[in-house]
Design an enzyme around this catalytic site. Structure first.
Site, PDB file in Angstrom:
ATOM      1  N   SER A 151      -1.499  -8.139   4.187  1.00  0.00           N
ATOM      2  CA  SER A 151      -1.437  -6.873   4.913  1.00  0.00           C
ATOM      3  C   SER A 151      -0.636  -7.036   6.206  1.00  0.00           C
ATOM      4  O   SER A 151       0.531  -7.413   6.162  1.00  0.00           O
ATOM      5  CB  SER A 151      -2.861  -6.368   5.160  1.00  0.00           C
ATOM      6  OG  SER A 151      -2.863  -5.019   5.548  1.00  0.00           O
ATOM      7  N   ASP A 247      -2.326   1.081  -4.005  1.00  0.00           N
ATOM      8  CA  ASP A 247      -2.185   0.748  -2.598  1.00  0.00           C
ATOM      9  C   ASP A 247      -1.158   1.680  -1.982  1.00  0.00           C
ATOM     10  O   ASP A 247      -0.036   1.792  -2.494  1.00  0.00           O
ATOM     11  CB  ASP A 247      -1.718  -0.709  -2.473  1.00  0.00           C
ATOM     12  CG  ASP A 247      -1.679  -1.212  -1.033  1.00  0.00           C
ATOM     13  OD1 ASP A 247      -1.682  -0.396  -0.098  1.00  0.00           O
ATOM     14  OD2 ASP A 247      -1.634  -2.449  -0.851  1.00  0.00           O
ATOM     15  N   HIS A 277      -5.776  -2.156  -2.056  1.00  0.00           N
ATOM     16  CA  HIS A 277      -5.359  -2.929  -0.891  1.00  0.00           C
ATOM     17  C   HIS A 277      -6.545  -3.755  -0.390  1.00  0.00           C
ATOM     18  O   HIS A 277      -7.612  -3.229  -0.115  1.00  0.00           O
ATOM     19  CB  HIS A 277      -4.882  -1.982   0.218  1.00  0.00           C
ATOM     20  CG  HIS A 277      -4.287  -2.688   1.391  1.00  0.00           C
ATOM     21  ND1 HIS A 277      -2.966  -3.049   1.443  1.00  0.00           N
ATOM     22  CD2 HIS A 277      -4.841  -3.108   2.563  1.00  0.00           C
ATOM     23  CE1 HIS A 277      -2.720  -3.660   2.595  1.00  0.00           C
ATOM     24  NE2 HIS A 277      -3.846  -3.706   3.287  1.00  0.00           N
TER      25      HIS A 277
END
Length: 308
Positions: A151, A247, A277
């Site tokens: 991320s 995501d 995610h």
């Protein structure tokens, strides 16, 4: 129609809980993650030590039985630039070190809103420089450095790699990118489709993180904030890229993968259907997470192997 697998849906609903983090704010979210940390179990048999990397706290991990100089992954944790800590990622870093047979240097970079952009970028670049200069004192083979994270940590890994390319080093062999953020200002189909409806990274939470990290909207298009907007990606290290289907960041990640490929950068990208995610941290529970971690660490291990 819900595109998550049944197990993914159960995990997302459990992790999302009843809190409205967009209203409670980034500091409350950070404190929640700290309080709900999943510690390592010890099964990976990893030793760790905390060091000071030119003012940036770093935790070094290595398999306990290894006494030789090891290649290293400089790891940048996720958390939307506002949360996440080295402690929160102990379990994942233990597993990466074991599966890839390398050292891991996990970076405690500064977080927003107390330290907005570009503080985290500066810390990532400083930690990379420190590993290259001082890693040999800690049993690290500084000729074999990779960088990676998930991320926001994936974002910082790409940005640090771009800066290393443009500044003539340090040399990086590989990027291990687990659903990285690529563009703080883009509008994509995946952001529209998965930013609502309980797919983990909703648009209100994203807006909270982006607002805290880059309070000046004019700076969100800078390549150090949104590396998809870099003028060129040629000359970047090879990459393994893990992409969840469900995501909001998916389309930006695939666009970045396509740019790497077009620029001649070796890239291995896999989209995992029906997951969300953040899914890789559920290894040991979600089969797709175990497969993704196997793929990412296999790519890392191959890239860090000694030259023939």
């Amino acid at each position: 129609m819900d595109k998550l697998t049944p197990l993914s849906r159960m995990l997302v609903d459990r992790m999302a809980g009843e809190h409205n983090w967009a209203e409670l704010g980034p500091v409350a979210f950070r404190e929640y993650l700290v309080a709900n940390r999943q510690p390592p179990t010890g099964e990976d048999n990893i030793v760790a030590q905390d060091v000071d990397a030119d003012g940036v706290p770093v935790r070094l991990y290595r398999p306990a039985e290894r006494e030789d100089d090891l290649p290293v992954l400089l790891f940048m944790h996720g958390g939307g630039f506002v949360s996440g800590t080295v402690n929160n990622y102990d379990r994942l870093c233990h597993r990466i070190a074991r599966k890839a047979g390398c050292a891991v240097a996990s970076v405690e970079y500064r977080l927003a809103p107390e330290h907005p952009y570009p503080a985290a970028v500066e810390d990532a670049i400083a930690a990379l420089g420190w590993v290259a200069r001082e890693g040999g004192k800690y049993g690290i083979d500084t000729s074999r450095i990779a960088i990676g994270g998930d991320s926001a940590g994936g974002t910082l890994s790409i940005v640090a790699s771009l800066n290393a390319r443009d500044r003539g080093g340090p040399a990086i062999r590989h990027m291990m990118l687990i659903y990285p953020g690529l563009d703080l200002a883009s509008e994509t189909e995946s952001k529209r489709e998965f930013g609502r409806g309980g797919y983990m990274l909703d648009e209100a939470f994203s807006a909270m993180c982006i607002g805290a990290y880059t309070p000046d909207p004019a700076r969100r298009a800078e390549p150090n904030a949104s590396p998809l907007r870099a003028e060129s990606v040629a000359g970047l290290p090879s990459a393994t890229i893990i992409v969840p289907e469900c995501d909001p960041l998916r389309d930006d990640i695939l666009a970045f993968s396509a740019r790497l490929e077009a620029a001649g950068v070796p890239v291995d990208t896999k989209v995992y259907p029906g997951v969300f995610h953040g899914f890789v941290s559920t290894f040991g529970i979600l089969p797709e997470a175990d497969d993704a971690l196997d793929r990412a660490t296999a790519g890392l291990k191959a890239a860090l192997a000694p030259a023939a």
